[in-house]
Design an enzyme around this catalytic site. Structure first.
Site, short mmCIF file in Angstrom:
data_model
loop_
_atom_site.label_atom_id
_atom_site.label_comp_id
_atom_site.label_asym_id
_atom_site.label_seq_id
_atom_site.Cartn_x
_atom_site.Cartn_y
_atom_site.Cartn_z
N GLU A 116 0.84 -1.20 0.00
CA GLU A 116 0.00 0.00 0.00
C GLU A 116 0.88 1.25 0.00
OE1 GLU A 116 -2.90 -0.09 3.26
OE2 GLU A 116 -2.34 -2.19 3.55
N LYS A 118 2.28 4.55 1.34
CA LYS A 118 2.44 5.07 2.70
C LYS A 118 2.14 6.57 2.68
CE LYS A 118 5.58 5.17 6.65
NZ LYS A 118 5.44 6.62 6.91
N ASP A 120 1.85 10.21 3.86
CA ASP A 120 2.60 11.01 4.84
C ASP A 120 1.63 11.95 5.54
OD1 ASP A 120 4.67 12.02 6.29
OD2 ASP A 120 5.44 13.31 4.70
N TYR A 229 -6.89 2.34 6.75
CA TYR A 229 -5.97 1.30 6.28
C TYR A 229 -6.01 0.00 7.09
CZ TYR A 229 -2.94 3.30 9.96
OH TYR A 229 -2.43 3.76 11.14
N LYS A 317 10.82 2.90 2.62
CA LYS A 317 10.79 4.37 2.51
C LYS A 317 11.56 4.83 1.27
CE LYS A 317 9.46 6.86 5.36
NZ LYS A 317 9.93 7.24 6.71
N CYS A 411 14.60 47.81 7.30
CA CYS A 411 13.80 47.26 6.20
C CYS A 411 14.46 47.65 4.88
CB CYS A 411 12.38 47.81 6.26
SG CYS A 411 11.39 47.39 4.80
N CYS A 414 12.22 50.43 2.95
CA CYS A 414 11.93 51.79 3.46
C CYS A 414 12.96 52.30 4.46
CB CYS A 414 10.54 51.83 4.08
SG CYS A 414 10.42 50.87 5.61
N CYS A 427 8.53 44.71 9.51
CA CYS A 427 8.60 46.15 9.35
C CYS A 427 7.21 46.70 9.63
CB CYS A 427 9.04 46.51 7.93
SG CYS A 427 8.86 48.26 7.55
N CYS A 432 5.77 51.92 4.15
CA CYS A 432 6.75 51.08 3.46
C CYS A 432 6.24 50.74 2.06
CB CYS A 432 6.99 49.79 4.25
SG CYS A 432 8.09 48.63 3.42
#
Length: 667
Positions: A116, A118, A120, A229, A317, A411, A414, A427, A432
């Site tokens: 099957e 897997k 995640d 499952y 895996k 920033c 600005c 900021c 800005c």
């Protein structure tokens, strides 16, 4: 209270129909009715249950989202431990696993397996008593998990009642994996970015975080899915093998991943693993390997388990698809709420079927933790097969010429001082220009004021040429301002001015969303506009009043208060009012007395002076419903220029047909 037998039968029939269509949609992926038809069934059931509340049952489809927010989850002990699975990344170890099993069983013949995908996601357990869903929990440490029943009830993949006649089963535990599809993961992260919230690293984290929300109403907004499952604890005569268990689970109404395969031997298992390694990127959910199980349940019992894992199961895996490239430079991306996100500019490289030239670095704490420098060779992956990110630095390829990238004090857009909040730099300068562009873009988006024709490229020009400073300035633009821009003719400029003018009439909830208040998205904006009727009331609300609104927590309440307390915000709102922007919620009395309240309308052709979106919003604002197809349940057909076949069908069904003038008169 005595109730007419016909009413009881009608309610039972509606519930059965809804469960049937849930199964066709979520389990079999073969819907038989439109979303509208499904919604009408649900609305009809809700009307009956409002009239006869004593007939509401816990397994009714209307009871998915229920229960108050909790301060913490209670712990539940698993009757049968949810053990770990032994992992391998090697074909040779799969063969050794097969040989070990045959030695233990003294079995020289081939062993039959089930392979099957897997998923995640997040493992959960679901308990059904006499076919009714009663309790659900996380895996936790394998021995105990958190009771997340209220949150699991919000997931439509999980039936509240078995969809077959097997409701006589006294007690049955079904185990599954909750996941978030990749496209929904991307949409969720985009929404969180717009609201100034931290983004999830991958779909699994997003699913886990959604399941652990303390308010089920919040979990209900996340499009979580399930693949079941296995059986766990059973007071039920189970099938002889695992493959038949999967078929039984599907018969009960829970979705099972359709890609499992019964393999006659380990060679077929390995072939299955290899086949899916390249195909898994075509799926809309994360798959990180293949789960291999002995098919016979009798052999499961003989093989037993260690203290950590069952002996009859192995997980193969996949190595995550990775690419190696070099960081050429780093830059700062500034969001509409002022969040500074570092981005790596990369030497272009192919990864998961696309060419990648940049990757998110998330935040400066992440850069420090991984010691990422300009000039480094790095390994990159895609989170959720979507967002490229740097996994690690290849230290041995360093030459000594790599340059650290330090967090900025100012920033870059600005030159204002930035502030660190948790792991993020922000900021807070309301002027800005980088934020202004993103805010204007968000203000004009469909979630906001829906100003058609105002895209990012045009906004860049408007700000860079000092024609506007903020979104309120949009309403002072003149035709000559727009025609002075690159690639914008007189006709397109006039269309944009018309669209800006029409946006003045949007409902308050659209305006509140468009303002770009940190943590306030479209759903919160809708709640706030209903609670506070006018923008003035919302702007003057106290922290106590805001926190008293359902679904508006302390963080959001403080953000709203800070937004409206800002002097620049006050100036912008004054400019919006002067421009004639609607700052009131739709009059409830007006909606109640509307001639199209609860009526179903269909649009065909083009209605002069309106976009299709504007017609739909206008209908909804008056309490009407919009559908895409004509049926006997349609009340009105709005026929614009160049109508399609819907017009003829409406005539045949005797449905009232409205032209532009009749439609406007009706409203």
């Amino acid at each position: 209270m005595n109730v007419d037998k016909n009413i009881i039968e009608k309610i039972d029939t509606l519930r059965s129909q809804i469960r049937y269509h849930d199964r066709k949609y979520y389990v079999e992926n073969m819907p038989e009715i439109t979303d509208l038809a499904y919604d009408l069934l649900m609305k009809e059931l809700e009307r009956y249950e409002r009239s006869y509340p004593h007939l509401i049952t816990p397994d009714s489809p209307t009871q998915r989202v229920s229960g108050e927010a909790v301060s913490e989850f209670k712990s539940i002990e698993h009757r049968i431990p949810m053990l770990s699975i032994e992992n391998t990344y090697s074909e040779q170890e799969l063969r050794e696993y097969d040989a070990r099993i045959r030695r233990m069983l003294k079995h020289e013949d081939e062993i039959e397996y089930v392979a099957e995908l897997k998923i995640d996601g997040v493992a959960v357990t679901l308990w059904y008593k006499n076919g009714i869903f009663t309790q659900g929990a996380t895996r936790g440490d394998g021995l105990r998990g958190d009771n997340i029943t209220a949150n699991l009830r919000t997931i439509k993949d999980i039936p509240l009642k078995f969809s077959c006649a097997d409701s006589h089963i006294p007690l049955l535990e079904i185990r599954g994996e909750i996941y978030l599809p990749n496209k929904d993961f991307q949409r969720l992260n985009q929404q969180r970015e717009e609201e100034g919230k931290a983004q999830f690293a991958n779909p699994r984290n997003a699913a886990a975080g959604s399941l652990k929300l303390l308010d089920p109403f919040m979990t209900a907004k996340r499009p979580l899915r399930l693949f079941a499952y296995a059986f766990g604890y059973c007071e039920y005569e189970t099938p002889a093998n695992h493959a038949d268990c999967l078929k039984a689970i599907k018969k009960f109404g829970l979705p099972v991943n359709p890609n499992f395969q019964v393999c006659r031997n380990i060679d077929e298992v390995i072939a299955y693993c290899k086949a899916w390694e390249s195909r898994r990127c075509q799926l809309d959910y994360e798959v990180d390997g293949i789960v291999v199980k002995v098919n016979s349940l009798v052999l499961h019992n003989k093989l037993g388990a260690t203290s950590k894992a069952p002996r009859w199961i192995m997980s193969y895996k996949y190595h995550p698809e990775e690419a190696v490239t070099r960081i050429e430079s780093m830059r700062i991306q500034i969001g509409k709420t002022g969040t500074l996100t570092p981005v790596a500019e990369l030497q272009p490289v192919r990864l998961s079927g696309t060419t990648v030239s940049r990757a998110t670095l998330h935040n400066f704490d992440e850069i420090k933790r991984k010691d990422i420098r300009i000039g480094d060779f790095v390994v990159i992956q895609k989170a959720g097969e979507i967002i490229p990110q740097v996994v690690k630095v290849i230290q041995e390829r360093r030459t000594g010429e790599e340059k650290p990238y330090n967090p900025p004090v100012k920033c870059p857009a600005c030159n204002d001082t930035v502030v660190k909040e948790e792991v993020y730099l922000r900021c807070y300068n309301p002027l800005c220009p980088a934020q202004a562009k993103r805010r204007i873009e968000y203000f004009a988006s469909r979630k906001g004021m829906d100003i058609e024709g105002l895209g990012p490229a045009l906004i860049e020009q408007l700000v860079d040429k000092n024609l506007i400073e903020d979104y309120a300035d949009l309403y002072s633009l003149q035709l000559e301002d727009l025609t002075s821009l690159d690639r914008l003719g007189a006709k397109s400029a006039q269309n944009l001015l018309n669209s800006i003018e029409k946006s003045k009439k949007r409902d308050l909830c659209k305006l509140v969303c468009a303002l770009g208040i940190m943590h306030v998205g479209s759903h919160a904006a809708d709640i706030l506009s209903k609670q506070f009727d006018t923008l003035e009331k919302l702007a003057s609300a106290t922290i106590e009043e805001l926190e008293g609104v359902h679904a508006i927590g302390t963080i959001m309440a403080r953000s709203i208060l800070a937004f409206f307390s800002n002097s620049h915000t006050k100036d912008i709102i004054e400019k919006l009012k002067t421009a004639g922007i609607n700052t009131k919620a739709l009059d409830r009395k007006e909606r109640a007395s509307s001639p199209i309240k609860d009526k179903t309308l269909v649009l065909t052709g083009t209605l002069r002076g309106y976009s299709r979106k504007e017609v739909e919003e206008l209908i909804k604002s008056k309490g009407g419903k919009v559908t895409t197809s004509v049926s006997s349940k349609t009340d009105y057909l709005i026929a614009g220029d160049a109508p399609g076949s819907k017009l003829e069908k409406a005539k045949n069904l005797g449905i009232t047909i409205l032209g532009k003038e009749e439609f406007e008169k009706l409203l």
